[in-house]
Write a protein that holds these residues in place. Structure first.
Motif, PDB file in Angstrom:
ATOM      1  N   GLY A  70       0.793  -1.214   0.000  1.00 33.84           N
ATOM      2  CA  GLY A  70       0.000   0.000   0.000  1.00 33.84           C
ATOM      3  C   GLY A  70       0.828   1.267   0.000  1.00 33.84           C
ATOM      4  O   GLY A  70       1.942   1.319  -0.531  1.00 33.84           O
ATOM      5  N   THR A  71       0.288   2.308   0.651  1.00 32.51           N
ATOM      6  CA  THR A  71       0.881   3.641   0.597  1.00 32.51           C
ATOM      7  C   THR A  71       2.298   3.648   1.147  1.00 32.51           C
ATOM      8  O   THR A  71       3.190   4.283   0.567  1.00 32.51           O
ATOM      9  CB  THR A  71      -0.002   4.634   1.371  1.00 32.51           C
ATOM     10  OG1 THR A  71      -1.359   4.476   0.944  1.00 32.51           O
ATOM     11  CG2 THR A  71       0.429   6.061   1.121  1.00 32.51           C
ATOM     12  N   ALA A  72       2.543   2.959   2.250  1.00 28.81           N
ATOM     13  CA  ALA A  72       3.893   2.871   2.818  1.00 28.81           C
ATOM     14  C   ALA A  72       4.643   1.642   2.330  1.00 28.81           C
ATOM     15  O   ALA A  72       5.870   1.672   2.193  1.00 28.81           O
ATOM     16  CB  ALA A  72       3.811   2.858   4.347  1.00 28.81           C
ATOM     17  N   GLY A  73       3.931   0.552   2.056  1.00 31.38           N
ATOM     18  CA  GLY A  73       4.586  -0.710   1.719  1.00 31.38           C
ATOM     19  C   GLY A  73       5.367  -0.680   0.416  1.00 31.38           C
ATOM     20  O   GLY A  73       6.453  -1.259   0.319  1.00 31.38           O
ATOM     21  N   VAL A 139      -5.747  -3.011  -3.221  1.00 29.02           N
ATOM     22  CA  VAL A 139      -5.138  -2.999  -4.541  1.00 29.02           C
ATOM     23  C   VAL A 139      -3.678  -2.603  -4.347  1.00 29.02           C
ATOM     24  O   VAL A 139      -3.328  -1.974  -3.338  1.00 29.02           O
ATOM     25  CB  VAL A 139      -5.872  -1.988  -5.467  1.00 29.02           C
ATOM     26  CG1 VAL A 139      -5.698  -0.560  -4.971  1.00 29.02           C
ATOM     27  CG2 VAL A 139      -5.449  -2.135  -6.915  1.00 29.02           C
ATOM     28  N   LEU A 140      -2.809  -2.985  -5.269  1.00 28.03           N
ATOM     29  CA  LEU A 140      -1.413  -2.571  -5.183  1.00 28.03           C
ATOM     30  C   LEU A 140      -1.359  -1.045  -5.251  1.00 28.03           C
ATOM     31  O   LEU A 140      -1.869  -0.435  -6.182  1.00 28.03           O
ATOM     32  CB  LEU A 140      -0.605  -3.188  -6.325  1.00 28.03           C
ATOM     33  CG  LEU A 140       0.915  -3.031  -6.217  1.00 28.03           C
ATOM     34  CD1 LEU A 140       1.462  -3.771  -5.007  1.00 28.03           C
ATOM     35  CD2 LEU A 140       1.603  -3.521  -7.496  1.00 28.03           C
ATOM     36  N   GLY A 141      -0.735  -0.434  -4.266  1.00 29.35           N
ATOM     37  CA  GLY A 141      -0.806   1.015  -4.094  1.00 29.35           C
ATOM     38  C   GLY A 141      -1.699   1.400  -2.936  1.00 29.35           C
ATOM     39  O   GLY A 141      -1.662   2.531  -2.454  1.00 29.35           O
ATOM     40  N   ALA A 541       1.184  11.744   1.812  1.00 31.34           N
ATOM     41  CA  ALA A 541       2.562  12.183   1.565  1.00 31.34           C
ATOM     42  C   ALA A 541       3.491  11.630   2.636  1.00 31.34           C
ATOM     43  O   ALA A 541       4.582  11.115   2.333  1.00 31.34           O
ATOM     44  CB  ALA A 541       2.624  13.711   1.541  1.00 31.34           C
ATOM     45  N   THR A 542       3.068  11.728   3.887  1.00 32.59           N
ATOM     46  CA  THR A 542       3.921  11.307   4.995  1.00 32.59           C
ATOM     47  C   THR A 542       4.017   9.793   5.086  1.00 32.59           C
ATOM     48  O   THR A 542       5.063   9.247   5.469  1.00 32.59           O
ATOM     49  CB  THR A 542       3.394  11.914   6.305  1.00 32.59           C
ATOM     50  OG1 THR A 542       3.421  13.341   6.170  1.00 32.59           O
ATOM     51  CG2 THR A 542       4.240  11.496   7.495  1.00 32.59           C
ATOM     52  N   LEU A 543       2.969   9.071   4.693  1.00 32.55           N
ATOM     53  CA  LEU A 543       3.046   7.605   4.707  1.00 32.55           C
ATOM     54  C   LEU A 543       3.999   7.100   3.624  1.00 32.55           C
ATOM     55  O   LEU A 543       4.754   6.141   3.842  1.00 32.55           O
ATOM     56  CB  LEU A 543       1.656   7.010   4.523  1.00 32.55           C
ATOM     57  CG  LEU A 543       0.718   7.226   5.708  1.00 32.55           C
ATOM     58  CD1 LEU A 543      -0.687   6.715   5.375  1.00 32.55           C
ATOM     59  CD2 LEU A 543       1.246   6.528   6.953  1.00 32.55           C
ATOM     60  N   MET A 544       3.999   7.728   2.461  1.00 39.51           N
ATOM     61  CA  MET A 544       4.962   7.336   1.423  1.00 39.51           C
ATOM     62  C   MET A 544       6.375   7.691   1.859  1.00 39.51           C
ATOM     63  O   MET A 544       7.313   6.907   1.669  1.00 39.51           O
ATOM     64  CB  MET A 544       4.603   7.990   0.090  1.00 39.51           C
ATOM     65  CG  MET A 544       3.394   7.343  -0.567  1.00 39.51           C
ATOM     66  SD  MET A 544       3.062   7.908  -2.253  1.00 39.51           S
ATOM     67  CE  MET A 544       1.929   9.257  -1.920  1.00 39.51           C
ATOM     68  N   MET A 545       6.534   8.874   2.453  1.00 38.28           N
ATOM     69  CA  MET A 545       7.830   9.240   3.011  1.00 38.28           C
ATOM     70  C   MET A 545       8.274   8.225   4.064  1.00 38.28           C
ATOM     71  O   MET A 545       9.450   7.834   4.115  1.00 38.28           O
ATOM     72  CB  MET A 545       7.744  10.640   3.626  1.00 38.28           C
ATOM     73  CG  MET A 545       9.025  11.137   4.301  1.00 38.28           C
ATOM     74  SD  MET A 545       9.284  10.541   6.006  1.00 38.28           S
ATOM     75  CE  MET A 545       7.986  11.402   6.883  1.00 38.28           C
ATOM     76  N   LEU A 546       7.342   7.794   4.924  1.00 37.25           N
ATOM     77  CA  LEU A 546       7.657   6.843   5.997  1.00 37.25           C
ATOM     78  C   LEU A 546       8.240   5.553   5.428  1.00 37.25           C
ATOM     79  O   LEU A 546       9.208   5.000   5.972  1.00 37.25           O
ATOM     80  CB  LEU A 546       6.394   6.539   6.799  1.00 37.25           C
ATOM     81  CG  LEU A 546       6.555   5.621   8.000  1.00 37.25           C
ATOM     82  CD1 LEU A 546       7.199   6.364   9.151  1.00 37.25           C
ATOM     83  CD2 LEU A 546       5.198   5.061   8.443  1.00 37.25           C
TER      84      LEU A 546
END
Length: 565
Positions: A70-73, A139-141, A541-546
């Motif tokens: 997902g968003t962070a994975g 879903v992937l993403g 934004a912060t979860l993708m950064m994480l």
């Protein structure tokens, strides 16, 4: 309410469509700031690493196993794959080829068609015990593939109060790594420009223009939709991965963690996961020496999987007949969702489709956002008085919403089944804390200020007395907005979700400052479930950064430990 025969009949339908449509926040009509050739027609490069879980071996070995693409994975996996063999296990499919997911015009249909039981549906619906309809990505993403695309960094207070020891230089580098690939600058049109001007008239200043940073006042944020309206998600960050080191299994339902006890340290350690493919066949993914399992299944999925694996409150697990591996009393507790309240009206002039592009960051604990949608609807059944049109009818609706910046009201998560495919029971306890009520009242009063601004005049209708006013769909703000009791009642009556779930595995109670699960070796959680505060106006934004940030931290940790041997 709007008067008139055909419009009145369709009000409930429009409410369902529109109130469902405000999801995580978004921007549209972005400017070109990236080369888009590779995203237009040809499949994304990460598809070379993706296969159906049924094609994977019944047992295989990896350095890192990430539960949830997902968003962070996804950014986490892309980073770790530069040095190590990594597996992503994603319970859903892929977004490529699904127009509703890939195009901003299909955003609303994706949410309306969210299906709790169809595992191929990219959005899984559920209703909280508060009675609020919800959805989460499958879903992937993850939810970054079904949200409305708004991108804004966290506020400074988040980094002070989140319980983690941040390297702010690495934080900024990680944000920039994300932004180079998937973030665009939007162009404002009629409605979003009016909202910007209305916020400034209402005193939500200063005007900060376009910025990805959190900045008090009124600002334009970033978008993960490009200038053609095509979506980017965290899955697009997989282009940074080393393809030879990363494998992605879709339609892979992780049933539980595989744990082993140590007779010398009297502790447990993750050694892998058990997952099932869409044909019902079981597979084992096993860790190599010094590897880790990382949960990135989100604020709903990560605590659910811990409980199903016997990690949680001992009495509660025993009541389900789940063998207790490790007593960890706060799994599933301190679960939060930022409540949303707002108003919707029919504008007197045609408006373009827009998701959220402008944010008003007030100094009273609330964020103000807006959207407009051109909504198709069916006319009433044909009668002697109304002829059904040959083509669909369309109606523009506009909305203003307030989201509180807290919340302090905490909820919890419980199992609904020992089958991981069923969403757990969730209660967010909206407005249990009086501070949240006060913030909501402040925010909804600010909505009233915006509605009274000159910038909103063009959207009013003139009645038979010549007076101009709005034609609201659904609840309007109370007439006497100085009456705190009436405004508080409005907040409670009209509460909905902004889909910014967080908590359930919070730092200091379930994970430590390195996001390692307390009492379990080789197990970490990297997603929004570790936060007791939602970052900034919008979390993606912060979860993708994480994901990027902790991928780099884990590589450095492992390199240092190797040097010490």
């Amino acid at each position: 309410m709007v008067e008139g025969s055909s419009i009145t009949v369709t009000i409930q339908f429009l409410l369902l469509l529109f109130f469902t449509s405000i999801f995580i926040s978004a921007s549209s009509f972005p400017q070109d700031s990236h080369s888009q050739d590779e995203h237009q027609d040809k499949p994304p490069s990460y598809l070379k690493m993706v296969a159906n879980a049924s094609e994977f071996p019944l047992e295989d070995y990896y350095d890192y196993i990430i539960v949830g693409g997902g968003t962070a994975g996804c950014p986490l996996a892309a980073t770790l794959s530069q040095n190590y063999r990594v597996l992503i296990l994603e319970r859903g499919g892929i977004s490529h080829g699904r127009l509703n997911l890939m195009n901003q015009e299909g955003f609303l249909n994706t949410l309306l068609n969210a299906n709790a039981n169809n595992e191929d549906s990219p959005a899984q619906s559920f209703v909280s015990e508060d009675g609020v309809l919800n959805a989460r990505g499958r879903v992937l993403g993850g939810s970054s593939a079904i949200n409305a695309g708004f991108y804004s960094r966290a506020d400074r207070e988040f980094f002070t109060n989140s319980g983690l020891l941040w390297d702010l230089k690495l934080v900024n580098e990680s944000y920039e790594w994300v932004e180079r690939e998937i973030v665009f600058r939007p162009q404002l049109k009629t409605w979003q420009s009016a909202v910007r001007d209305g916020l400034l008239e209402a005193g939500v200043g200063p005007y900060n223009g376009f910025t990805l940073d959190h900045a008090s006042g009124t600002k334009i944020g970033g978008s993960t939709f490009d200038s053609s309206g095509k979506r980017r998600s965290s899955a697009d960050l997989l282009r940074y991965a080393r393809h030879s080191n990363l494998r992605i299994a879709v339609y892979a339902s992780v049933e539980r963690l595989l744990l082993a006890s140590s007779s010398t340290t009297f502790s447990s350690s993750a050694i892998g996961v058990l997952y099932r493919d869409e044909n019902g066949k079981y597979h084992h993914a096993i860790l190599k020496d010094r590897g880790e399992v990382i949960l990135s299944a989100g604020a709903i999925g990560s605590p659910q999987l811990l409980l199903l694996s016997g990690i949680g409150p001992r009495p509660y697990l025993s009541s389900w007949g789940i063998p207790v591996t490790h007593h960890l009393p706060y799994v599933g507790h301190f679960l939060y969702d930022n409540p949303r309240n707002g108003i919707t009206f029919l504008p007197s002039i045609p408006l373009e489709h827009s998701l959220i592009q402008v944010v008003g960051i007030t100094n009273s604990g609330a964020y103000i956002e807006a959207a407009s949608n051109v909504v198709p609807f069916s006319s009433p059944p044909q009668t002697a008085f109304i002829r059904s049109p040959a083509s669909p009818l369309y109606l523009t609706v506009a909305t203003l919403i307030s989201k509180i910046s807290g919340p302090l009201s905490a909820g919890f998560l419980r199992l609904a089944s020992t089958d991981v495919r069923f969403s757990p029971i969730v209660r967010f306890n909206y407005f249990d804390n009086a501070v949240d009520v006060e913030r909501c009242v402040n925010g909804t009063r600010k909505l009233g200020d915006v509605l009274r601004s000159r910038a909103m005049n063009d959207f009013k209708f003139r009645n038979w007395l010549g007076v101009r006013d709005f034609r609201f769909i659904g609840p309007a703000l109370p007439h006497d907005q100085s009456d705190y009791g009436e405004m508080a009642d409005f907040c409670r009556r009209t509460v909905s979700t902004i889909w910014h779930y967080h908590g359930g595995c919070v730092v200091g109670r379930v994970v430590d400052s390195h996001l390692k699960v307390i009492g379990i070796d080789s197990l970490r959680i990297v997603d929004g479930s570790v936060f007791s505060i939602s970052p900034g106006t919008n979390p993606q934004a912060t979860l993708m950064m994480l994901g990027r940030y902790f991928g780099l931290k884990m590589i450095r940790e492992r390199e240092r430990s190797t040097d010490d041997l």
